[in-house]
Design an enzyme around this catalytic site. Structure first.
Site, PDB file in Angstrom:
ATOM      1  N   SER A 147       0.840  -1.206   0.000  1.00 44.19           N
ATOM      2  CA  SER A 147       0.000   0.000   0.000  1.00 44.19           C
ATOM      3  C   SER A 147       0.877   1.259   0.000  1.00 44.19           C
ATOM      4  CB  SER A 147      -0.963  -0.057   1.183  1.00 44.19           C
ATOM      5  OG  SER A 147      -1.972   0.885   1.021  1.00 44.19           O
ATOM      6  N   ASP A 225     -10.387  -5.333  -3.089  1.00 47.10           N
ATOM      7  CA  ASP A 225      -9.745  -4.309  -2.255  1.00 47.10           C
ATOM      8  C   ASP A 225     -10.589  -3.035  -2.334  1.00 47.10           C
ATOM      9  OD1 ASP A 225      -8.080  -2.190  -1.398  1.00 47.10           O
ATOM     10  OD2 ASP A 225      -6.275  -3.307  -1.938  1.00 47.10           O
ATOM     11  N   HIS A 258      -7.460  -5.757   1.068  1.00 52.93           N
ATOM     12  CA  HIS A 258      -6.246  -4.953   1.279  1.00 52.93           C
ATOM     13  C   HIS A 258      -5.414  -5.437   2.470  1.00 52.93           C
ATOM     14  CE1 HIS A 258      -4.182  -1.246   0.172  1.00 52.93           C
ATOM     15  NE2 HIS A 258      -4.042  -0.926   1.450  1.00 52.93           N
TER      16      HIS A 258
HETATM   17  C1  LIG Z   1      -1.802  -4.406   9.592  1.00 55.49           C
HETATM   18  C2  LIG Z   1      -2.699  -3.770   8.617  1.00 55.49           C
HETATM   19  O1  LIG Z   1      -3.845  -4.102   8.519  1.00 55.49           O
HETATM   20  O2  LIG Z   1      -2.137  -2.823   7.827  1.00 55.49           O
HETATM   21  C3  LIG Z   1      -2.796  -1.937   7.005  1.00 55.49           C
HETATM   22  C4  LIG Z   1      -4.168  -1.750   6.963  1.00 55.49           C
HETATM   23  C5  LIG Z   1      -4.705  -0.798   6.116  1.00 55.49           C
HETATM   24  C6  LIG Z   1      -3.870  -0.006   5.326  1.00 55.49           C
HETATM   25  C7  LIG Z   1      -4.340   1.004   4.446  1.00 55.49           C
HETATM   26  C8  LIG Z   1      -5.797   1.287   4.323  1.00 55.49           C
HETATM   27  C9  LIG Z   1      -3.416   1.735   3.699  1.00 55.49           C
HETATM   28  C10 LIG Z   1      -2.036   1.479   3.823  1.00 55.49           C
HETATM   29  O3  LIG Z   1      -1.173   2.161   3.213  1.00 55.49           O
HETATM   30  O4  LIG Z   1      -1.621   0.500   4.643  1.00 55.49           O
HETATM   31  C11 LIG Z   1      -2.474  -0.217   5.388  1.00 55.49           C
HETATM   32  C12 LIG Z   1      -1.957  -1.181   6.224  1.00 55.49           C
END
Ligand SMILES: CC(=O)Oc1ccc2c(C)cc(=O)oc2c1
Length: 280
Positions: A147, A225, A258
């Site tokens: 991400s 996602d 995601h």
């Molecule tokens: C551990 C975990 O769940 O990490 C996580 C969750 C959501 C997100 C989102 C929405 C964006 C991102 O850049 O990283 C991320 C990491």
């Protein structure tokens, strides 16, 4: 100086956490390292740098990705830094997508962020120098992430192809200058002049890459996602890869979201992908 915070045996190797005072971010920084079995000064191993996403620390990947068994088998070390500077002196905002936990791997130019938010310098130069100095590693490096960290990994590899043998990402933000998360972060860290943003945008950097600097690249993206359309914009990367003939493999996966459930489902493939270049 490195301060060792923990050491835990896993998959025949060692997971260790460290803190040190960073010259890039001007605050204490934490990172974690996995050393595979047998890594020593007489048996140095290549390193995969892992960049995590929004809200994460050095711990999320190490605890949730399930990477150790394969990394141990392949003889690859993994280094996972924190995702931003942290502490009482570091400017923050009460939101998950900006401030502490959301450094976006840029060097901030705008006050009050420019003293501490220099994660690009930290990941590209300071941390690898520290790892090379203190751990039994070769000069072979790969870089991956998730991400916001996928954005960091691809962007850093495109800007520094000489430093890495390969790059990969799960669910990366590939066009931050054109999505809400990126626009919010870049306007605060880099200011309103958008011409300064493009140096940190994977799609823009792909336009500028010389064919001689192309790196093997692998991307995995879940089709379920929730952030795919508005924030991640994988479609824009497909276009650039095709236009530029960039050697990137983009794998779409029905039903995956995601989360780290997705990462843990395909982390072995990423390690095997990097292994083939790290050992070459
Ligand atoms: C551990 C975990 O769940 O990490 C996580 C969750 C959501 C997100 C989102 C929405 C964006 C991102 O850049 O990283 C991320 C990491």
């Amino acid at each position: 100086m490195l301060d060792n915070l923990s050491a835990t045996k896993v998959s025949g190797g060692w997971h260790k956490q460290y803190s040190h005072t960073s010259t890039s971010t001007h605050c204490p920084m934490r990172f974690a390292i996995f050393l595979p079995p047998g890594a020593s000064q007489t048996n140095k191993v290549p390193v995969l740098y892992w960049l995590s996403g929004l809200t994460c620390t050095d711990e999320n990947f190490m605890q949730k990705a399930g990477a150790f068994k394969m990394a141990a088998e392949l003889g690859i070390a993994i280094v996972a830094p924190d995702t931003s500077p942290r502490g009482d002196t570091v400017p923050d905002e009460d939101s998950y997508d900006f401030g502490q936990g959301a450094g976006f791997y840029v060097n901030a130019t705008q006050a009050p962020y420019n003293t501490h938010y220099n994660m690009y310098e930290y990941v590209v130069n300071e941390l690898p120098a520290l790892i090379d100095q203190h751990f039994p590693v070769t000069d072979k490096k790969a870089i991956s992430g998730h991400s916001m960290g996928g954005h960091g990994a691809l962007m850093i590899a495109l800007r520094n192809p000489q430093n890495y043998t390969s790059t990969s990402a799960f669910s990366p933000i590939v066009n931050p200058i054109n999505c809400p998360w990126g626009q919010k972060a870049f306007s605060h860290y880099l200011g309103s002049d958008k011409s300064t943003w493009t140096q940190y945008d994977t799609c823009e950097l792909m336009d500028q890459a010389n064919a001689t600097d192309h790196l093997p690249m692998r991307i995995d993206q879940g089709e379920a996602d929730n952030f795919l359309v508005e924030q991640l914009k994988t479609e824009n990367l497909f276009k650039k890869v095709n236009e530029q003939g960039y050697p990137a493999e983009i794998n779409m996966h029905a039903g995956y979201d995601h989360s780290y459930f997705f990462i843990s489902s395909f982390i072995d493939e990423h390690l095997l992908f990097h292994q083939s270049y790290l050992q070459a």
